[in-house]
Motif scaffolding. Structure first.
Motif, short mmCIF file in Angstrom:
data_model
loop_
_atom_site.label_atom_id
_atom_site.label_comp_id
_atom_site.label_asym_id
_atom_site.label_seq_id
_atom_site.Cartn_x
_atom_site.Cartn_y
_atom_site.Cartn_z
N ILE A 69 -108.72 -2.17 73.89
CA ILE A 69 -108.46 -0.94 74.65
C ILE A 69 -108.80 -1.15 76.12
CG2 ILE A 69 -109.29 1.41 75.05
CD1 ILE A 69 -109.41 1.80 72.05
N LEU A 70 -109.98 -1.73 76.37
CA LEU A 70 -110.39 -1.98 77.75
C LEU A 70 -109.42 -2.94 78.43
CD1 LEU A 70 -114.25 -2.30 77.22
CD2 LEU A 70 -113.09 -0.56 78.59
N THR A 76 -102.73 -3.27 81.84
CA THR A 76 -101.43 -2.59 81.79
C THR A 76 -101.43 -1.33 82.65
OG1 THR A 76 -100.88 -3.45 79.60
CG2 THR A 76 -99.77 -1.43 80.28
N VAL A 77 -102.31 -0.38 82.37
CA VAL A 77 -102.27 0.89 83.08
C VAL A 77 -102.55 0.70 84.56
CG1 VAL A 77 -103.24 3.21 83.24
CG2 VAL A 77 -102.94 2.13 80.99
N PHE A 78 -103.69 0.10 84.88
CA PHE A 78 -104.04 -0.03 86.29
C PHE A 78 -103.14 -1.03 87.01
CE2 PHE A 78 -108.13 1.75 84.79
CZ PHE A 78 -108.19 2.83 85.65
N GLU A 79 -102.72 -2.08 86.34
CA GLU A 79 -101.85 -3.06 86.99
C GLU A 79 -100.48 -2.47 87.28
OE1 GLU A 79 -102.31 -6.56 87.74
OE2 GLU A 79 -104.41 -5.95 87.66
N ARG A 80 -99.87 -1.79 86.30
CA ARG A 80 -98.52 -1.27 86.47
C ARG A 80 -98.46 -0.06 87.39
NH1 ARG A 80 -98.73 -5.53 82.97
NH2 ARG A 80 -96.74 -5.92 81.93
N GLU A 164 -100.56 8.76 74.99
CA GLU A 164 -99.45 9.71 75.05
C GLU A 164 -99.10 10.06 76.49
OE1 GLU A 164 -96.32 12.01 74.02
OE2 GLU A 164 -97.43 10.55 72.81
N LYS A 165 -100.12 10.17 77.34
CA LYS A 165 -99.85 10.46 78.75
C LYS A 165 -99.12 9.29 79.40
CE LYS A 165 -102.85 12.81 81.06
NZ LYS A 165 -104.06 13.25 81.80
N VAL A 166 -99.53 8.05 79.08
CA VAL A 166 -98.83 6.88 79.61
C VAL A 166 -97.37 6.90 79.16
CG1 VAL A 166 -98.66 4.36 79.47
CG2 VAL A 166 -100.88 5.44 79.82
N ARG A 167 -97.16 7.24 77.91
CA ARG A 167 -95.79 7.29 77.37
C ARG A 167 -94.95 8.33 78.13
NH1 ARG A 167 -97.13 7.48 72.46
NH2 ARG A 167 -96.52 5.40 71.80
N HIS A 285 -107.61 9.79 84.39
CA HIS A 285 -107.85 9.84 82.94
C HIS A 285 -108.18 8.45 82.41
CE1 HIS A 285 -106.34 11.42 78.77
NE2 HIS A 285 -107.61 11.10 78.77
N ALA A 286 -107.47 7.45 82.89
CA ALA A 286 -107.72 6.07 82.46
C ALA A 286 -109.13 5.62 82.84
CB ALA A 286 -106.68 5.13 83.06
N LYS A 287 -109.60 6.01 84.01
CA LYS A 287 -110.96 5.68 84.43
C LYS A 287 -111.99 6.31 83.50
CE LYS A 287 -109.95 5.16 89.38
NZ LYS A 287 -110.16 5.73 90.73
N SER A 288 -111.74 7.56 83.12
CA SER A 288 -112.66 8.26 82.23
C SER A 288 -112.71 7.60 80.86
CB SER A 288 -112.22 9.72 82.09
OG SER A 288 -113.02 10.40 81.14
N VAL A 289 -111.54 7.25 80.31
CA VAL A 289 -111.50 6.60 79.00
C VAL A 289 -112.15 5.22 79.08
CG1 VAL A 289 -109.99 5.72 77.19
CG2 VAL A 289 -109.46 7.89 78.30
N ARG A 290 -111.90 4.52 80.17
CA ARG A 290 -112.51 3.19 80.32
C ARG A 290 -114.03 3.29 80.34
NH1 ARG A 290 -110.97 -0.41 85.48
NH2 ARG A 290 -112.01 1.34 86.51
N LYS A 291 -114.57 4.29 81.01
CA LYS A 291 -116.02 4.47 81.05
C LYS A 291 -116.57 4.76 79.65
CE LYS A 291 -119.64 7.28 83.22
NZ LYS A 291 -119.92 8.40 84.15
#
Length: 316
Positions: A69-70, A76-80, A164-167, A285-291
């Motif tokens: 996940i990390l 993927t998320v931060f790179e793209r 789902e948000k990424v999708r 949101h991605a930062k929060s999930v990563r934390k």
């Protein structure tokens, strides 16, 4: 002497039952102590075994759920969605009568070499673009569901919501790119509908490549896309900053005008869309999930019962 021995024998015979009771009590007491010590030892061994198996199970979750996940969030998320890595979008079609259209390079975190499906995916995907890289480890769907159900019922659903948000955001980008490519088709220069057209047409444009590069630049916070003109004896070629040809014509002014008008249109559409705000919300949101995932990564105990550790349990 014999009289003394006779008295002792009479005494033992008289109190034999009492002595037997005393001996029995002592034996029972010793047995109880032994049983208690044995029980405690077995309990301690069982607890130690459970702790060891719990630690092994938790390590499996970390290796096959938390770390992937990390990795996916970072790779993927931060790179793209920041333009710091590969392009978010790719172009499919343009051959065998298949029209050019956009798809994404966002990989599915649960399936190796598969793109994440979005609401804007075509019914029949291009077979050349149905896979992506294996740069990130895949998430074990079985362990993810088990860990979400039995261990981290508050933390792991956050990743479901992020996915789902990424999708949804990726689908919005595909729609935006496809519509933009249609809008910037030149009225003066024919569009190269197929890859082979660029070899036979004296003049052509490729709006899809221009739109894709503009979006990549916008994600980097750059609202300009410096074009380059390659001059040849009988024609000129317009290229993107990474030297990708996007148009060819006999007159350089015609190419420059199309490139500038197309960039202006793309920039206007981008600024008036909700995509910049959606990307900002997605990254937050991605930062929060990563934390949250980082906290789980450095947690050392599951703290609850688990069928995979202690065996089948009856659920009430």
């Amino acid at each position: 002497m014999w009289q003394r021995i006779h008295q002792i024998a009479l005494y033992l015979n008289q109190y034999a039952n009492l002595l037997m009771v005393f001996a029995t009590v002592i034996l029972v007491s010793l047995t109880a102590v032994y049983v208690r010590l044995t029980s405690r030892t077995l309990t301690a061994l069982k607890e130690a075994s459970l702790r060891e198996r719990e630690a092994l199970h938790f390590q499996e979750i970390k290796d096959n759920v938390i770390r992937p996940i990390l990795s996916w969030i970072s790779g993927t998320v931060f790179e793209r969605f920041t333009g710091k890595g590969p392009h978010l979008l790719t172009i499919s079609g343009g051959y065998d009568g298949k029209s050019r259209q956009f798809s994404s390079t966002v990989d599915d975190p649960f399936m190796a070499r598969n793109r994440l499906t979005t609401p804007s995916d075509p019914d029949v995907p291009d077979p050349l673009t149905t896979w992506d890289s294996t740069e990130n480890g895949r998430i074990s769907a079985f362990l993810f569901d088990e860990a979400k159900r039995d261990h981290f019922s508050r933390e792991l659903p956050e990743f479901d919501r992020l996915l789902e948000k990424v999708r949804q955001v990726t689908g919005a980008f595909i729609l935006f790119a496809n519509e933009s490519a249609k809008d910037i088709v030149s009225p003066d220069i024919p569009q190269a509908l197929n890859a082979g057209d660029e070899n036979v047409l004296p003049e052509w444009t490729n709006p899809h490549v221009l739109a894709m590069d503009c979006i990549h630049s916008f994600l980097q916070g750059k609202m300009d896309l410096p074009f380059a003109l390659g001059t040849f004896p009988s024609f000129v070629v317009l290229t993107t900053p990474n030297n990708q040809p996007i148009a060819k014509a006999t007159q350089p002014d015609k190419l420059k005008r199309w490139g500038e008008m197309s960039l202006k249109h793309m920039r206007k559409q981008w600024e008036h869309s909700d995509l910049p705000e959606r990307v900002r919300n997605l990254l937050e949101h991605a930062k929060s999930v990563r934390k949250t995932m980082e906290q789980l990564r450095f947690t050392h105990s599951l703290g609850v019962g688990c069928e995979l550790v202690s065996g089948k349990m009856h659920r009430h």
